[in-house]
Design a protein around this motif. Structure first.
Motif, mmCIF file in Angstrom:
data_model
loop_
_atom_site.group_PDB
_atom_site.id
_atom_site.type_symbol
_atom_site.label_atom_id
_atom_site.label_comp_id
_atom_site.label_asym_id
_atom_site.label_seq_id
_atom_site.Cartn_x
_atom_site.Cartn_y
_atom_site.Cartn_z
ATOM 1 N N GLY A 184 81.590 8.398 73.336
ATOM 2 C CA GLY A 184 81.917 6.979 73.493
ATOM 3 C C GLY A 184 80.733 6.087 73.209
ATOM 4 N N GLN A 185 79.559 6.464 73.726
ATOM 5 C CA GLN A 185 78.353 5.663 73.513
ATOM 6 C C GLN A 185 77.972 5.625 72.037
ATOM 7 N N ILE A 186 78.024 6.783 71.380
ATOM 8 C CA ILE A 186 77.671 6.844 69.955
ATOM 9 C C ILE A 186 78.660 6.044 69.116
ATOM 10 N N THR A 187 79.947 6.181 69.427
ATOM 11 C CA THR A 187 80.978 5.449 68.677
ATOM 12 C C THR A 187 80.799 3.948 68.843
ATOM 13 N N GLN A 188 80.541 3.511 70.063
ATOM 14 C CA GLN A 188 80.349 2.084 70.313
ATOM 15 C C GLN A 188 79.121 1.561 69.563
ATOM 16 N N LEU A 189 78.052 2.355 69.547
ATOM 17 C CA LEU A 189 76.840 1.946 68.845
ATOM 18 C C LEU A 189 77.081 1.832 67.346
ATOM 19 N N LEU A 190 77.828 2.773 66.770
ATOM 20 C CA LEU A 190 78.110 2.734 65.340
ATOM 21 C C LEU A 190 78.901 1.473 64.969
ATOM 22 N N VAL A 191 79.881 1.123 65.790
ATOM 23 C CA VAL A 191 80.660 -0.088 65.515
ATOM 24 C C VAL A 191 79.778 -1.325 65.663
#
Length: 274
Positions: A184-191
């Protein structure tokens, strides 16, 4: 057409955010078996609540209070004049003790708020303060504060969808729980990388708008120099990371510049004086 470059970038980033959102919606419909209308309704409600709560939280986090007109009549007069010249309604004016000189704007046309720190009012002269105020009003006029909030909302939705996908497709053990948090953290950062990119550009546009409104870039450049020196005591700052993204000054250092919401202050000053 004013700020074609900013509008083009906002369109591109908006399209990318919509694509990320569409993927999250498909995941929600597939994993949770939710109908499309529920996904859409829930998303709109989530972003709307996040916008309202985010605005309230930003003001509360710095302890902002209303700045009455009889306490700062000249400041109100300048904001009123600038707002009239820029074709927007006069925003609500608030003051806060942030520990460092800074300012930020939240809201949109017709419902904007500008917060200035007590430290900022102490170190800037009249022309420099006018430059900072014009910068913040430009953010409201250009609607880029709303884009930032929408970007954060979509990033949160995508992150939640990614986390639940990991949880519901795994063995539902403690390892999956921690993996879901990481994903979740990585996905949010990518967006958010796309939002960070447009955030840096919007600062240049707001600087340029402010310079045009006050008749030159020198007052704002001088203000940024003073603000930068004042923020060298950032350890005393009462501004958290979320609010920092909205402030006139909030650059990162070292590796953090890759994810910074603001361009390097020296480049901003160079453009203003160039």
């Amino acid at each position: 057409m004013r700020h074609l470059g900013l509008k083009a970038r906002m369109t591109v980033v908006g399209s990318l955010l919509f694509a990320f959102y569409a993927v999250a919606a498909v995941v929600a419909m597939g994993v949770f078996q939710w109908p499309l209308w529920l996904v859409l309704l829930g998303s709109v409600a989530f972003v709307g609540v996040q916008y309202k709560v985010g605005k309230w939280a930003a003001l509360r986090s710095v302890g902002a209070d209303d700045l009455p007109e009889d306490r700062a009549p000249e400041l109100h007069r300048r904001v009123d004049s600038l707002a009239s010249d820029m074709g927007i309604e006069k925003p609500r004016l608030m003051i806060a003790s942030m520990g460092v000189p800074n300012a930020f704007a939240i809201g949109r046309k017709g419902a904007g708020t500008v917060v200035v720190s007590e430290e900022l009012l102490r170190i800037l002269d009249t022309a420099e303060l006018e430059g900072v105020l014009a910068h913040e009003l430009a953010h409201i006029r250009n609607r880029d504060v709303v884009m930032m909030v929408l970007g954060q909302g979509v990033a949160s939705i995508v992150a939640i969808a990614a986390q639940w996908t990991v949880l519901l497709t795994g063995d539902n053990d403690i390892a999956d729980f921690f993996l879901a948090i990481v994903v979740g953290q990585i996905t949010q950062l990518l967006v958010m990388l796309f939002v960070f990119a447009i955030s840096r550009y919007r600062e240049y546009v707001a600087d340029s708008d402010a310079a045009n409104e006050i008749g030159g870039g020198e007052p704002l450049a001088s203000a940024l120099e003073k603000i930068s020196r004042g923020n060298e005591r950032a350890g005393e700052s009462a501004v958290d990371e979320q609010v920092n993204a909205l402030c006139i000054f909030g650059e990162g250092r070292g590796l953090a510049r890759l994810f910074a919401t603001h361009p390097p202050v020296e480049k901003r000053i160079e453009r203003l004086r160039g």
